[in-house]
Design an enzyme around this catalytic site. Sequence first.
Site, PDB file in Angstrom:
ATOM      1  N   ASP A 135       0.875  -1.055  -0.060  1.00  0.00           N
ATOM      2  CA  ASP A 135       0.097   0.008   0.004  1.00  0.00           C
ATOM      3  C   ASP A 135       0.651   1.172  -0.036  1.00  0.00           C
ATOM      4  OD1 ASP A 135       1.003  -0.080   2.475  1.00  0.00           O
ATOM      5  OD2 ASP A 135      -0.860   0.036   3.511  1.00  0.00           O
ATOM      6  N   ASP A 262      19.325  -4.817  -0.903  1.00  0.00           N
ATOM      7  CA  ASP A 262      18.797  -3.860  -1.249  1.00  0.00           C
ATOM      8  C   ASP A 262      18.660  -3.015   0.142  1.00  0.00           C
ATOM      9  OD1 ASP A 262      16.924  -6.321  -0.543  1.00  0.00           O
ATOM     10  OD2 ASP A 262      15.502  -4.679  -0.262  1.00  0.00           O
TER      11      ASP A 262
HETATM   12  P1  AMP Z   1      12.219  -3.244   3.000  1.00  0.00           P
HETATM   13  O1  AMP Z   1      11.356  -4.177   3.974  1.00  0.00           O
HETATM   14  O2  AMP Z   1      12.129  -1.830   3.529  1.00  0.00           O
HETATM   15  O3  AMP Z   1      13.737  -4.038   2.751  1.00  0.00           O
HETATM   16  O4  AMP Z   1      11.547  -3.226   1.849  1.00  0.00           O
HETATM   17  C1  AMP Z   1      11.724  -4.419   0.858  1.00  0.00           C
HETATM   18  C2  AMP Z   1      10.848  -4.054  -0.521  1.00  0.00           C
HETATM   19  O5  AMP Z   1       9.540  -4.000  -0.183  1.00  0.00           O
HETATM   20  C3  AMP Z   1      11.173  -2.770  -0.934  1.00  0.00           C
HETATM   21  O6  AMP Z   1      11.088  -2.833  -2.574  1.00  0.00           O
HETATM   22  C4  AMP Z   1      10.002  -1.741  -0.400  1.00  0.00           C
HETATM   23  O7  AMP Z   1       9.689  -0.614  -0.985  1.00  0.00           O
HETATM   24  C5  AMP Z   1       8.829  -2.882  -0.532  1.00  0.00           C
HETATM   25  N1  AMP Z   1       7.784  -2.511   0.298  1.00  0.00           N
HETATM   26  C6  AMP Z   1       7.926  -2.681   2.109  1.00  0.00           C
HETATM   27  N2  AMP Z   1       6.790  -2.264   2.434  1.00  0.00           N
HETATM   28  C7  AMP Z   1       5.885  -1.911   1.435  1.00  0.00           C
HETATM   29  C8  AMP Z   1       4.742  -1.133   1.400  1.00  0.00           C
HETATM   30  N3  AMP Z   1       3.971  -1.175   2.707  1.00  0.00           N
HETATM   31  N4  AMP Z   1       3.931  -0.999   0.196  1.00  0.00           N
HETATM   32  C9  AMP Z   1       4.768  -1.237  -0.741  1.00  0.00           C
HETATM   33  N5  AMP Z   1       6.136  -1.395  -0.978  1.00  0.00           N
HETATM   34  C10 AMP Z   1       6.472  -2.025   0.237  1.00  0.00           C
HETATM   35 MG    MG Z   2      14.692  -1.989   2.223  1.00  0.00          MG
END
Ligand code: AMP
Ligand code: MG
Length: 500
Positions: A135, A262
């Site tokens: 979202d 990432d």
């Molecule tokens: P992270 O958990 O920050 O390492 O995120 C991993 C991937 O999931 C990244 O591409 C984030 O942008 C995506 N992501 C995490 N949470 C959300 C969310 N609530 N909505 C859309 N994308 C998300």
């Molecule tokens: Mg991340």
Amino acid sequence: MATTEPCADLERHAPTIVLADGYARLPEHFYSRLGAAAASAPRLIGFNHALAEQLELGVAGWREADLAAVFSGNRPPRGSQPVALAYAGHQFGHFVPQLGDGRALLLGETVDRHGSRRELQLKGSGPTPWSRGGDGRAALGPVLREYLVSEAMHAFGIPSTRALAAVSTGDIVLRERPLPGAVLTRVAGSHVRVGTFQYFAARGDLEAVRTLADWVIERLYPDARAAASPYLALLDAVIEAQARLVAQWLAVGFIHGVMNTDNMAVSGETIDYGPCAFLDHYQAEAVFSSIDRRGRYAYANQPPVAQWNLARFAETLLPLLHSDRASAVAVAEEALSSFAPRFEAHWLARMRAKLGLDTAEAEDGGLVERLLELMQRHQADFTVTFRRLAHAAAGGGMPREPFADDPSFGEWWSAWQARLARERRSPEERCARMLRTNPWLIPRNHRIEQAIAAAEKGDYAPFEALRAALAQPFDEVVAAAALAEPPRPEERVLATFCGT
Ligand code: AMP
Ligand code: MG
């Protein structure tokens, strides 16, 4: 009849910040251009005035409503083009060719008081073309956690993205249960990740890899430009930055929790605080993240994981390192082989400092290892133990807690005392330095959870208290003593969650 609506006119003159385009000047396929989604009732819940001053944002004296409007994404900055960045990444070892800023928006950049370029990014400001099923929003809890932990890291002197603002949106986000939504504004030297390089390398877009590498060199590692091989110098600089960073993490008991490629910034700043945690009692294999079932990102596993991630980074640079593939691999492997000795050197330097040692002796590593073994055996609190040793270094006797009457600790103590006798500094001076090296206060997992639980009910006092105390984590403040104490058994946090 008036042709302009009064509201539109007011909005045009409403204060906002001025930023420059930075990353948005790179080629179009590096990002998507978009604006933030509107927050229905933005309210400022945390603002880092000291950081705002460093960034010279010109927001001093602003009304909270104006800060909330800008840092929720409702009122765009002037002069920049907000973008959501493209990136890929290895998540728990599996390559995902397209991730990207799914809930983040890079607003633009500014030059701070020290002449450094700093990017401002909203996290949780709504969906982007990279959101996949998500979202694009963030819940209040993870926003407050990132605020507290990233600012604590900075106060420890560890490179990290910073937290400029936290704004509650007035909207509900749906997770396992409905939660209040919030937006974090974070600040970094660069949001480029290892996964950003992987995104282009995986598409065989060598031109983009080169453009990105040149950008990173210009922005973060300008010295590399003058090297015989600038791209090798870049690889080397990133290896050094990560070796140093992970050593600093271990020295304060930090567990990142999701060291996917990432989530590793090539700048060497700690980035993407998710299910992160700090050790209470020392345990080398400690894992808190609920999604890390095999302990890939356990406390003591962080150095080899960083090296693994750096190997993925090196792979993306291979065509730039040498026109002949085998020669490029050889060059990259040699660079990567420097990670372990560099990490060891940084780690030992940090641990020596923690024990009040200025000089280096061959047996110091063993002395540190033996202490950690004792701490593990006695479930000694990592932070409290080093703090006790710091006080004892002023000439106090051997602390009885938490090693009780273990004769092995007595032996260790004697060895440490003998080692200190070969140092030049006076005991008082040594104690003072150790007290500036070993934090008194860390963001304890249980205190963060308590602050989040209270904030979800509208009480921000625990968050404020923690935030204020963590700004000076080396100072023993009587009023904050409860925040420094290890958790009672029933308060212990056993698992942390992403919350995304
Ligand atoms: P992270 O958990 O920050 O390492 O995120 C991993 C991937 O999931 C990244 O591409 C984030 O942008 C995506 N992501 C995490 N949470 C959300 C969310 N609530 N909505 C859309 N994308 C998300
Ligand atoms: Mg991340």
